[in-house]
Write an enzyme that holds these catalytic residues in place. Structure first.
Site, PDB file in Angstrom:
ATOM      1  N   ARG A 267       0.827  -1.112  -0.036  1.00 52.61           N
ATOM      2  CA  ARG A 267      -0.057  -0.145  -0.056  1.00 52.61           C
ATOM      3  C   ARG A 267       0.980   1.174  -0.051  1.00 52.61           C
ATOM      4  NH1 ARG A 267      -5.084   1.020   4.090  1.00 52.61           N
ATOM      5  NH2 ARG A 267      -3.520   0.879   5.804  1.00 52.61           N
TER       6      ARG A 267
ATOM      7  N   THR B 279      -0.752   7.627  -1.262  1.00 48.47           N
ATOM      8  CA  THR B 279      -1.985   7.584  -2.107  1.00 48.47           C
ATOM      9  C   THR B 279      -2.994   6.668  -1.604  1.00 48.47           C
ATOM     10  OG1 THR B 279      -0.904   6.251  -3.689  1.00 48.47           O
ATOM     11  CG2 THR B 279      -0.798   8.525  -3.958  1.00 48.47           C
TER      12      THR B 279
ATOM     13  N   ASP C 126      -1.673  -2.975  12.618  1.00 48.00           N
ATOM     14  CA  ASP C 126      -1.218  -3.575  11.366  1.00 48.00           C
ATOM     15  C   ASP C 126      -1.167  -5.061  11.450  1.00 48.00           C
ATOM     16  OD1 ASP C 126       0.812  -4.161   9.457  1.00 48.00           O
ATOM     17  OD2 ASP C 126       0.737  -1.971   8.882  1.00 48.00           O
TER      18      ASP C 126
ATOM     19  N   ASP D  16       2.670  -5.994  10.671  1.00 50.20           N
ATOM     20  CA  ASP D  16       3.500  -5.615  11.870  1.00 50.20           C
ATOM     21  C   ASP D  16       3.371  -6.771  13.026  1.00 50.20           C
ATOM     22  OD1 ASP D  16       5.187  -3.880  10.429  1.00 50.20           O
ATOM     23  OD2 ASP D  16       3.887  -2.248  11.374  1.00 50.20           O
TER      24      ASP D  16
HETATM   25  N1  URA Z   1      -3.967  -3.297   7.215  1.00 52.52           N
HETATM   26  C1  URA Z   1      -3.768  -3.664   8.288  1.00 52.52           C
HETATM   27  O1  URA Z   1      -3.184  -4.295   8.674  1.00 52.52           O
HETATM   28  N2  URA Z   1      -4.608  -3.066   9.612  1.00 52.52           N
HETATM   29  C2  URA Z   1      -5.554  -2.050   9.149  1.00 52.52           C
HETATM   30  O2  URA Z   1      -6.187  -1.618   9.927  1.00 52.52           O
HETATM   31  C3  URA Z   1      -5.894  -1.754   8.078  1.00 52.52           C
HETATM   32  C4  URA Z   1      -4.930  -2.319   6.691  1.00 52.52           C
END
Ligand code: URA
Length: 214
Positions: A109, A113, A205, A208
Site C-alpha cells: 500500500r 496515496t 497493522d 507488523d
Molecule cells: N491493514 C492492516 O494491517 N490493518 C488495518 O487496520 C488496515 C489495513
C-alpha cells in the site's frame, strides 16, 4: 456457519472465531500469540469455506474390504495470500488443506496515496479450473483486494472467494462494487476507517503484529 451482511458478504460466526479474534485484537497480545491464533483462525475459516466444495469418490481398500469412498480434489483449490499479512492466515488454511496449490500475490500500500502497487505474482497453472481463495486478514479501503482480484482475473481465475478476518464497511462496498461476482467472507465487520486508512477498532497493522516489525 455465517450471517449474511449483504448479498455478497458473509460473516462467519463460529464462536471460536469470535473468541480468537478478540484475543488478537488486544494490544497486549504479543507476536507469538498473534501469529499462533491467526493461524488457528485460518484453519477454522478453511473448514467453513470448504463446506460446499464438490466431492467425488474413489476406490480404496481398507484392511477389510474395498469400497467407494468420498474424496475432495484438493489440487483444484488455489490459496492466494496477499503478502505479507496474508501469510499468517495461509498457514492455517494449508495446515488443513496441504494439497491445495498456493499462488502468492505481492502488493504493497503506497502510504501517501493508499494505492495498491504490484511487486510479485506467481500463480499455479490452469487458474480457470480452480476455486481460488484470496486471503488477506484486513479488508480496509478495498484498494489492495480489488487490485489482487484484478490480478487473479487477468491470469484466468473465474471462481474466486475472498477470505479476511476484519472488514471495514468502506472496503466491503468497494469489493462488492468492483467485483460483484466475488463472495466476501469475514469474521467481523468493524466501524470505520481512520484518517490513515486503518480499521477502527480493528487490530492494528496485521503484518507488523504477525512478524513483530512494529
Ligand atoms: N491493514 C492492516 O494491517 N490493518 C488495518 O487496520 C488496515 C489495513
Amino acid at each position: 456457519m455465517y450471517e449474511q451482511y449483504n448479498e455478497r458478504t458473509f460473516c462467519l460466526n463460529h464462536p471460536l472465531l469470535g473468541h480468537k479474534l478478540t484475543t488478537i485484537r488486544e494490544e497486549v497480545a504479543n507476536t507469538d500469540t498473534f501469529r499462533r491464533i491467526t493461524r488457528e483462525i485460518g484453519t477454522i475459516m478453511a473448514v467453513e469455506l470448504t463446506r460446499s466444495l464438490p466431492m467425488t469418490t474413489k476406490r480404496i481398500t481398507t484392511p477389510l474390504a474395498s469400497m467407494s469412498a468420498p474424496t475432495l480434489d484438493c489440487k483444484k483449490l488455489c490459496l492466494a495470500p496477499i503478502m505479507r499479512a496474508g501469510m499468517g492466515l495461509l498457514d492455517g488454511f494449508s495446515d488443513i488443506i496441504p494439497l491445495a496449490r498456493i499462488g502468492h500475490i505481492g502488493l504493497y500500500r503506497e502510504h501517501s496515496t493508499l494505492e495498491a502497487k504490484e511487486y510479485f505474482c506467481k500463480m499455479p497453472s490452469k487458474l480457470d479450473e480452480r476455486l481460488v481463495i484470496l486471503i488477506d486478514p484486513m479488508l480496509a479501503t478495498g484498494n489492495t483486494a480489488v487490485a489482487a482480484l484484478d490480478m487473479l482475473k487477468e491470469r484466468g481465475a473465474k471462481n474466486i472467494i475472498f477470505a479476511n478476518m476484519v472488514a471495514a464497511p468502506e472496503g466491503i462496498t468497494k469489493v462488492n462494487t468492483e467485483h460483484p461476482d466475488v463472495k466476501v467472507y469475514t469474521v467481523a465487520v468493524d466501524e470505520h476507517l481512520n484518517e490513515n486508512a486503518y480499521i477502527v477498532p480493528g487490530l492494528g497493522d496485521a503484518g507488523d503484529r504477525t512478524y513483530g516489525t512494529r
